[in-house]
Design an enzyme around this catalytic site. Structure first.
Site, PDB file in Angstrom:
ATOM      1  N   PRO A   1       0.828  -1.220   0.000  1.00  5.04           N
ATOM      2  CG  PRO A   1      -0.087  -1.089   2.147  1.00  5.04           C
ATOM      3  CD  PRO A   1       0.663  -1.989   1.228  1.00  5.04           C
TER       4      PRO A   1
ATOM      5  CD  GLU B   1       1.023  -6.144  11.202  1.00  8.11           C
ATOM      6  OE1 GLU B   1       1.099  -4.955  10.841  1.00  8.11           O
ATOM      7  OE2 GLU B   1      -0.032  -6.661  11.608  1.00  8.11           O
TER       8      GLU B   1
ATOM      9  NE  ARG C   1      -8.203  -5.141 -20.770  1.00 12.20           N
ATOM     10  CZ  ARG C   1      -8.424  -4.000 -21.428  1.00 12.20           C
ATOM     11  NH1 ARG C   1      -7.627  -2.981 -21.265  1.00 12.20           N
ATOM     12  NH2 ARG C   1      -9.455  -3.885 -22.235  1.00 12.20           N
TER      13      ARG C   1
ATOM     14  CG  ASP D   1     -10.037  -0.315 -23.051  1.00 15.76           C
ATOM     15  OD1 ASP D   1     -11.252  -0.430 -23.269  1.00 15.76           O
ATOM     16  OD2 ASP D   1      -9.246  -1.272 -23.007  1.00 15.76           O
TER      17      ASP D   1
HETATM   18  N1  SAH Z   1       1.431  -3.203   7.431  1.00 19.37           N
HETATM   19  C1  SAH Z   1       1.407  -2.862   6.051  1.00 19.37           C
HETATM   20  C2  SAH Z   1       0.223  -3.524   5.341  1.00 19.37           C
HETATM   21  C3  SAH Z   1       0.338  -4.980   5.228  1.00 19.37           C
HETATM   22  S1  SAH Z   1      -1.003  -5.657   4.343  1.00 19.37           S
HETATM   23  C4  SAH Z   1       1.265  -1.352   5.886  1.00 19.37           C
HETATM   24  O1  SAH Z   1       0.518  -0.766   6.671  1.00 19.37           O
HETATM   25  O2  SAH Z   1       1.864  -0.777   4.995  1.00 19.37           O
HETATM   26  C5  SAH Z   1      -0.325  -7.186   3.790  1.00 19.37           C
HETATM   27  C6  SAH Z   1       0.150  -7.232   2.373  1.00 19.37           C
HETATM   28  O3  SAH Z   1      -0.936  -6.981   1.492  1.00 19.37           O
HETATM   29  C7  SAH Z   1       1.195  -6.208   1.996  1.00 19.37           C
HETATM   30  O4  SAH Z   1       2.490  -6.637   2.329  1.00 19.37           O
HETATM   31  C8  SAH Z   1       1.023  -6.117   0.482  1.00 19.37           C
HETATM   32  O5  SAH Z   1       1.687  -7.169  -0.178  1.00 19.37           O
HETATM   33  C9  SAH Z   1      -0.473  -6.343   0.327  1.00 19.37           C
HETATM   34  N2  SAH Z   1      -1.239  -5.094   0.163  1.00 19.37           N
HETATM   35  C10 SAH Z   1      -2.065  -4.545   1.069  1.00 19.37           C
HETATM   36  N3  SAH Z   1      -2.633  -3.423   0.594  1.00 19.37           N
HETATM   37  C11 SAH Z   1      -2.175  -3.255  -0.658  1.00 19.37           C
HETATM   38  C12 SAH Z   1      -2.402  -2.277  -1.675  1.00 19.37           C
HETATM   39  N4  SAH Z   1      -3.203  -1.237  -1.483  1.00 19.37           N
HETATM   40  N5  SAH Z   1      -1.761  -2.436  -2.846  1.00 19.37           N
HETATM   41  C13 SAH Z   1      -0.919  -3.470  -3.049  1.00 19.37           C
HETATM   42  N6  SAH Z   1      -0.675  -4.423  -2.138  1.00 19.37           N
HETATM   43  C14 SAH Z   1      -1.287  -4.328  -0.951  1.00 19.37           C
END
Ligand code: SAH
Length: 222
Positions: A89, A116, A153, A168
C-alpha cells in the site's frame, strides 16, 4: 510476456489467472503466469515463512530468506534480471500509464506480502513497489492479479481487437464512450414502465456522426 508471482497462496493466483482474457492469453502462449509457493523456498521441516517482529508489536512478518531464494531461483530460471515488484500500500499508485510502462518489460516478478508485510531487507531486492489504491488488503495476491490483468491485456494480440484497447478509458486521456447492445428498446421495470432506448445516432449507420457522438460523450465523462 512472463509473470512470476511469489505467494503463500499459489492456488489462488493460478486459479484466477485461468479465467477470461488472461486465461486465453496463457492458452495461446502469449503470456505465462507462474505462481511460486513461498514455502518451497524454506529450508526447515515446518516450511515456516513468517516470524514475530523485532521490537515487539502485533502480527507476523514474512521472513526475508525464502523471498531472496525465490528471487534467485526465478532469475536463474530465466537467465536474466527481471523487474521485481513488491505489492504494497506504500508503493507507486497503479495507473494506466504505469501499466503501459510495465507492459514493455519481458518479465515481471510480483512479490505478495501477507500479515504485517515483508521484512524491510526484501526491499533491497525490489525495483519498485506497486499499490493498487489507498486501502489495505490482507495480502498482495489480489494486487498482483490486478497488475497481471491490466498489463496482460496490453500485450499484443491478447485482446482480440487492438482498437478496443486504444479506445479504453485512460488510454487517450479520455474515459471510454458509452456502449449499447441489443435490444434497441427495453422496459426499465418498476412502477413507471419507462422505456430505455439506445440513442438513435448509433442505429443511424452514419459513421462520422457516430464518431462525433462518441467523442462528445467521452468528453462529457471527464
Ligand atoms: N502493514 C502494512 C500492510 C500490510 S497488508 C502497511 O501498513 O503498509 C499485507 C500485504 O498486502 C502487503 O504486504 C502487500 O503485499 C499487500 N497489500 C495490502 N494493501 C495493498 C495495496 N493497497 N496495494 C498493493 N498491495 C497491498
Amino acid at each position: 510476456m512472463r509473470f512470476d508471482i511469489v505467494t503463500i497462496f499459489p492456488g489462488m493466483v493460478a486459479e484466477a489467472a485461468k479465467t477470461g482474457v488472461v486465461g486465453r492469453a496463457i492458452e495461446r502462449g502469449l503470456v505465462t503466469v507462474k505462481a511460486h509457493d513461498l514455502r518451497d523456498f524454506t529450508t526447515d521441516r515446518h516450511r515456516v515463512v513468517d516470524d514475530v517482529p523485532y521490537g515487539g508489536g502485533p502480527g507476523m512478518v514474512l521472513k526475508p530468506e525464502p523471498l531472496f531464494r525465490a528471487l534467485d531461483a526465478i532469475a536463474a530460471e530465466s537467465g536474466r534480471k527481471p523487474l521485481v515488484l513488491l505489492t504494497s500500500p506504500q508503493g507507486t499508485r497503479l495507473t494506466q500509464a504505469v501499466v503501459e510502462r510495465l507492459s514493455r518489460e519481458p518479465q515481471l516478478v510480483l512479490l505478495c506480502g501477507r500479515y504485517e508485510g515483508v521484512d524491510e531487507r526484501v526491499r533491497s531486492r525490489v525495483d519498485e513497489e506497486i499499490s493498487i489504491g489507498d486501502y489495505v488488503l490482507s495480502g498482495g495476491e489480489l494486487a498482483a492479479l490486478v497488475v497481471v490483468d491490466a498489463v496482460a491485456r496490453l500485450v499484443p494480440d491478447v485482446v482480440g481487437d487492438e482498437e478496443s484497447v486504444a479506445h479504453d478509458s485512460f488510454s487517450r486521456g479520455l474515459l471510454d464512450f458509452p456502449h449499447y447492445t441489443r435490444p434497441a428498446e427495453m422496459s426499465a421495470g418498476g412502477e413507471e414502465q419507462a422505456t430505455l432506448k439506445v440513442p438513435d445516432v448509433l442505429m443511424s449507420g452514419h459513421h462520422a456522426e457516430i464518431r462525433r457522438w462518441r467523442k462528445r460523450e467521452a468528453l462529457l465523462r471527464r
